[in-house]
Design a protein around this motif. Sequence first.
Motif, mmCIF file in Angstrom:
data_model
loop_
_atom_site.group_PDB
_atom_site.id
_atom_site.type_symbol
_atom_site.label_atom_id
_atom_site.label_comp_id
_atom_site.label_asym_id
_atom_site.label_seq_id
_atom_site.Cartn_x
_atom_site.Cartn_y
_atom_site.Cartn_z
ATOM 1 N N GLU A 525 -113.670 -53.147 -22.916
ATOM 2 C CA GLU A 525 -113.057 -53.789 -24.076
ATOM 3 C C GLU A 525 -112.613 -52.765 -25.125
ATOM 4 O O GLU A 525 -111.645 -52.983 -25.856
ATOM 5 N N HIS A 526 -113.353 -51.605 -25.194
ATOM 6 C CA HIS A 526 -112.927 -50.534 -26.109
ATOM 7 C C HIS A 526 -111.560 -49.995 -25.697
ATOM 8 O O HIS A 526 -110.715 -49.706 -26.557
ATOM 9 N N ARG A 527 -111.372 -49.882 -24.411
ATOM 10 C CA ARG A 527 -110.089 -49.383 -23.908
ATOM 11 C C ARG A 527 -108.965 -50.391 -24.193
ATOM 12 O O ARG A 527 -107.834 -49.995 -24.485
ATOM 13 N N ILE A 528 -109.307 -51.673 -24.128
ATOM 14 C CA ILE A 528 -108.323 -52.715 -24.450
ATOM 15 C C ILE A 528 -107.917 -52.620 -25.915
ATOM 16 O O ILE A 528 -106.744 -52.710 -26.281
ATOM 17 N N MET A 529 -108.914 -52.380 -26.775
ATOM 18 C CA MET A 529 -108.639 -52.300 -28.210
ATOM 19 C C MET A 529 -107.832 -51.055 -28.583
ATOM 20 O O MET A 529 -107.245 -50.994 -29.664
ATOM 21 N N ASP A 530 -107.841 -50.057 -27.678
ATOM 22 C CA ASP A 530 -107.079 -48.830 -27.938
ATOM 23 C C ASP A 530 -105.585 -48.992 -27.659
ATOM 24 O O ASP A 530 -104.795 -48.092 -27.996
ATOM 25 N N ILE A 531 -105.205 -50.094 -27.033
ATOM 26 C CA ILE A 531 -103.778 -50.311 -26.744
ATOM 27 C C ILE A 531 -103.056 -50.550 -28.071
ATOM 28 O O ILE A 531 -103.456 -51.391 -28.875
ATOM 29 N N LYS A 532 -101.981 -49.791 -28.293
ATOM 30 C CA LYS A 532 -101.302 -49.790 -29.591
ATOM 31 C C LYS A 532 -100.124 -50.771 -29.606
ATOM 32 O O LYS A 532 -99.519 -51.068 -28.578
ATOM 33 N N THR A 533 -99.836 -51.221 -30.828
ATOM 34 C CA THR A 533 -98.607 -51.988 -31.041
ATOM 35 C C THR A 533 -97.427 -51.041 -31.089
ATOM 36 O O THR A 533 -97.602 -49.820 -31.161
ATOM 37 N N VAL A 534 -96.231 -51.564 -31.112
ATOM 38 C CA VAL A 534 -95.060 -50.692 -31.199
ATOM 39 C C VAL A 534 -94.911 -50.179 -32.614
ATOM 40 O O VAL A 534 -95.356 -50.827 -33.562
#
Length: 534
Positions: A525-534
């Motif tokens: 889930e930490h890796r999911i939260m690291d996904i950035k917006t544009v």
Amino acid sequence: MKHLVIAIAILFFGFSTYCQQSTTSLLSNLNDAITQAPQFDDGKLKSISELKINLAKKDNNSPGYKFFVYSRLYDEYKIFKYDSAYSYSKKLLEAAYQLNDQSKINYAKIKQGFILLSSGMFKEAYDSLKRIDISHLPDTSKAEYYSLMARYYYDLADYDNDAYHTPEYNKQGNNYLDSAFNYYDTTNFEYLYFRGLKDIRSNNRPHALVNFKKIMSNPNLSYHEIALTASTLSDIYIQNGQIDTATALLVKAAIADIKSSTKETAAIFNLASILFKQGDLKNASTYIERAINDAVFYGARQRKVQVSAILPLIEGEKISRVENQKKTLITYSAIATLLLIALVTLIVVVFRQVAKLKAAEKIIMAAHAKQQEINTKLLEANKIKEEYIGYFFNGNSEFFTKIERFKKSVEQKIAERKLEEIKFLVNNINLKKEKEELLKNFDKVFLKLFPNFIDEFNALFAEEDKIKLRDNELLNTDLRIFALIRMGIHDNEKIAQILEYSVNTINTYKTKIKNKSVVPNEDFEHRIMDIKTV
């Protein structure tokens, strides 16, 4: 008289220029000469060795030849080594007796008297000289005899050095020189030298100065003659208070003594005395040691006594200076130690302050990073908020428009009592389609915010486990669960409510997906939260 004054002035000017060399430069030359002294002595010893070899040959045993070689060996040793010179003076006398030649016997006695006097043996020298029959001496030997007797009385005068005996001895020495002058050639070195010496003993220093300067202007002087003249002339300048000129002369005399291998010398001793008084202990110590070595090597008793008298003074002054330097060094060491302690203390304080600054810097940097992260999340949250508020109002607007149309239709049908048509209108509402439309709009808005979400999500899985969407499918259930998590909704009940699943179903989906991932479950889930917006 006028011409004499001019001549004296010219001589004085010329000799003053001769003596004006830098004392430091002259002392450097003397130190070089001391270093080279063994080479000069080797030359002397080589000449002596050749004479001894010639003497040892069997075909050279005649008394006449022995007398000749003994005389040569005596001349080599007379200013070099007393014991050897005295030994050859005795052999010279024996050869003279063998020849039964009274003039040669007296000649040998004069030589023996000279060497005894040079060694400081006054009684023995006097006894030897008094046994000479002057009437049998040639003129040249008479000149040598009388000048030697003069030197004997001058040395006695210097040895006694009192107000009663010294003037009388000087007077007798002057009388003997007067007799010697009758037999000297007025142009040779000995005549001029003893003239100047008599003037000194008679306190006629100006006239003595003229004689000695005249001698020093002669370019053909031997090293021994230069040493003898310069050393004696230096006494005049010492008495006149011209110490620099006297020092220069003594240096020249000492260098000439070294080059002629003269060990019976006073120049370097007198130089050491002057330098000691001037405070130059380093050179004074070097030269007094040289004077002692020369006196011991030659065997001059009187000279050893003179040198030994000043040596303790020099050594005592050296010790005193060393003690003063030691005290100064201790003081400086104490100051340096205190400064070092202060420096170490300052360094410790500085290092502590630097450490504190670094710690504060780390805290600030961490706070800054945290702030940046918060700012990023706020920007992201603001963007999500703007998109979903827009989506919400747009969706609600459409929903209200549909409700409004439905309301009007129902009201019209009620007014017209068309119940069947009302029932048809109610049954015509497709909730499933509405739900799908709602999710589809959610997917559009989400992918607009996170256009790389699917690619980055699949990057967490092996190739065979990556999610493959069907045609016209924006997100599937697996993706929507973690899309909602990325939106900040972590409560499983909320997720279940939005997607209209049970909480257990949501947990099952999440566990299945995490188990397939190539990253640890706790990090997923930490890796999911690291996904950035544009």
